[in-house]
Design a protein around this motif. Structure first.
Motif, short mmCIF file in Angstrom:
data_model
loop_
_atom_site.label_atom_id
_atom_site.label_comp_id
_atom_site.label_asym_id
_atom_site.label_seq_id
_atom_site.Cartn_x
_atom_site.Cartn_y
_atom_site.Cartn_z
N THR A 177 0.78 -1.02 -0.04
CA THR A 177 -0.12 -0.09 -0.14
C THR A 177 0.95 1.24 -0.10
N ALA A 178 0.63 2.06 -0.70
CA ALA A 178 1.26 3.46 -0.70
C ALA A 178 0.38 4.26 -0.21
N VAL A 179 0.72 5.30 0.88
CA VAL A 179 0.23 6.31 1.52
C VAL A 179 0.92 7.64 1.19
N VAL A 180 0.18 8.51 0.23
CA VAL A 180 0.67 9.35 -0.49
C VAL A 180 0.42 10.60 -0.01
N THR A 181 1.43 11.67 0.04
CA THR A 181 1.01 13.25 0.47
C THR A 181 0.11 13.88 -0.71
N ARG A 186 -2.31 -0.86 -3.57
CA ARG A 186 -3.11 -0.03 -3.30
C ARG A 186 -2.60 1.26 -3.53
N VAL A 187 -3.44 2.39 -3.77
CA VAL A 187 -2.74 3.65 -3.52
C VAL A 187 -3.85 4.42 -2.73
N LEU A 188 -3.37 5.22 -1.49
CA LEU A 188 -4.08 5.94 -0.76
C LEU A 188 -3.73 7.44 -0.47
N PRO A 189 -4.73 8.38 -0.40
CA PRO A 189 -4.27 9.59 0.05
C PRO A 189 -3.84 9.77 1.44
N PRO A 215 -8.32 15.76 8.48
CA PRO A 215 -8.51 14.30 8.68
C PRO A 215 -7.94 13.44 8.03
N ALA A 216 -7.20 12.35 8.42
CA ALA A 216 -6.62 11.46 7.73
C ALA A 216 -7.46 10.58 7.18
N ARG A 217 -7.17 9.90 5.98
CA ARG A 217 -8.10 9.01 5.43
C ARG A 217 -7.89 7.63 6.45
N PRO A 218 -9.29 7.23 6.48
CA PRO A 218 -9.33 6.07 7.57
C PRO A 218 -8.65 4.69 6.98
#
Length: 321
Positions: free
Chosen positions: A41-45, A135-138, A183-186
């Motif tokens: 999983t990528a958590v992206v700025t 998976r890619v997430l903000p 708010p962070a993405r859950p």
């Protein structure tokens, strides 16, 4: 690479890994990590305010899609489908009109956001189209601005915006975010809490790596997760942001922004470390052990070689380094 390639033969291989960052640094990290695990999983700025992303952000009020697009492109497979779609989403229009400079993938992502009304669902659909290996997430649910304290000729000033921070002639001392409590993405928080490994860097230190530590709910997850934490250091200073920074200074800045967060492993390229003892001391101050290896491209350019980096990461995850 033999161990990693063998596990790539079937599903369910490798640890659960979350890679945090943005831009070209995260692209390099993901290009390697997708060879090591299929639980990625990528958590992206989401603070970009320049180029195509900045224009779409200002015109439509959406999250800047560019770093998210690059992460998805990095996760495309090496087959004809993956390589073709990677080129498509990265393609930029060249014209004398309003489309000039826009990346196809940015427009595709924003279109799905408008149709679905959910940033994560839109990214998941693009990932399915691309056959993304992960998976890619903000990292946050709203667009962010980076505010940097900059020292120039002994004077401290404040600048706002990722582009301004990246291009400043001064030396960045610290960053904060606007809004202060976004708010962070859950989904991103859940991925961090469920991971086996977190990977920070490489990338623009103040604008891609450290912002994750300034989103309070995400930062809490980064501190409390059971996951082990790895920092991959850059191969060269980022012009404007970290001019003249030594590898150990990157770690010192990380410690200043997250003094209570321990790191397990610091990975550095052998060829860019002038003072291994100083770097080892800086890593130890974070609770980490230092791993030095040849992970740079063989042509001498300041970029990580995906296969070399994958091989070393694979050994670290398997406790062989």
């Amino acid at each position: 690479m033999k161990a990693a390639e063998a596990r790539c033969a079937g599903p369910g291989y490798g640890p659960s890994v979350v890679a945090l960052g943005g831009g070209h640094g995260l692209y390099a990290s993901l290009s390697a990590l997708r060879m090591v695990t299929d639980r990625l999983t990528a958590v992206v700025t989401v603070a970009d305010d320049g180029g195509s992303s900045g224009r779409l952000r200002r015109e439509l009020g959406v999250l800047p899609p560019g770093d998210l697009r690059m992460a998805l492109a990095a996760l495309c497979g090496d087959d004809e489908w993956g390589s073709t779609w990677s080129e498509v989403v990265q393609h930029r229009f060249r014209s004398e009109g309003d489309l000039h400079g826009h990346a196809v993938g940015n427009l595709l992502i924003v279109a799905l956001w408008e149709l679905l009304g959910d940033p994560v669902a839109g990214l998941d659909w693009v990932g399915r189209l691309l056959g993304a290996h992960g998976r890619v997430l903000p990292m946050a649910s709203v667009p962010l601005d980076i505010v940097a304290e900059v020292e120039l000729d002994g004077v401290i000033s404040t600048i706002r915006g990722q582009v301004a921070c990246a291009l400043t002639p001064g030396r960045v001392q610290a960053i904060s975010l606007v809004p202060e409590d976004p708010p962070a993405r859950p989904e991103a928080v859940a991925a961090v809490l469920e991971a086996d490994w977190l990977v920070f860097g490489p990338g623009s230190w103040f604008t891609s790596v450290l912002p994750h530590l300034k989103v309070p709910e995400l930062a809490r997850a980064l501190h409390t997760t059971r996951a082990r934490r790895l920092v991959t250091l850059n191969l060269a200073p980022q012009p404007g942001e970290t001019d003249d920074f030594s590898p150990q200074q990157h770690l010192e800045v990380l410690r200043q922004h997250a003094p209570d967060m321990s790191i397990d492993v610091v990975l550095a390229d052998t060829g860019v470390v002038d003072d291994p003892d100083a770097l080892d001391k800086a890593a130890a101050a974070l609770g980490a052990r230092l791993v030095m290896a040849d992970v740079a491209a063989a042509d001498g350019s300041p970029r990580h070689d995906p296969r070399r980096l994958a091989s070393v990461l694979d050994e670290i995850f398997l406790s062989k380094r």
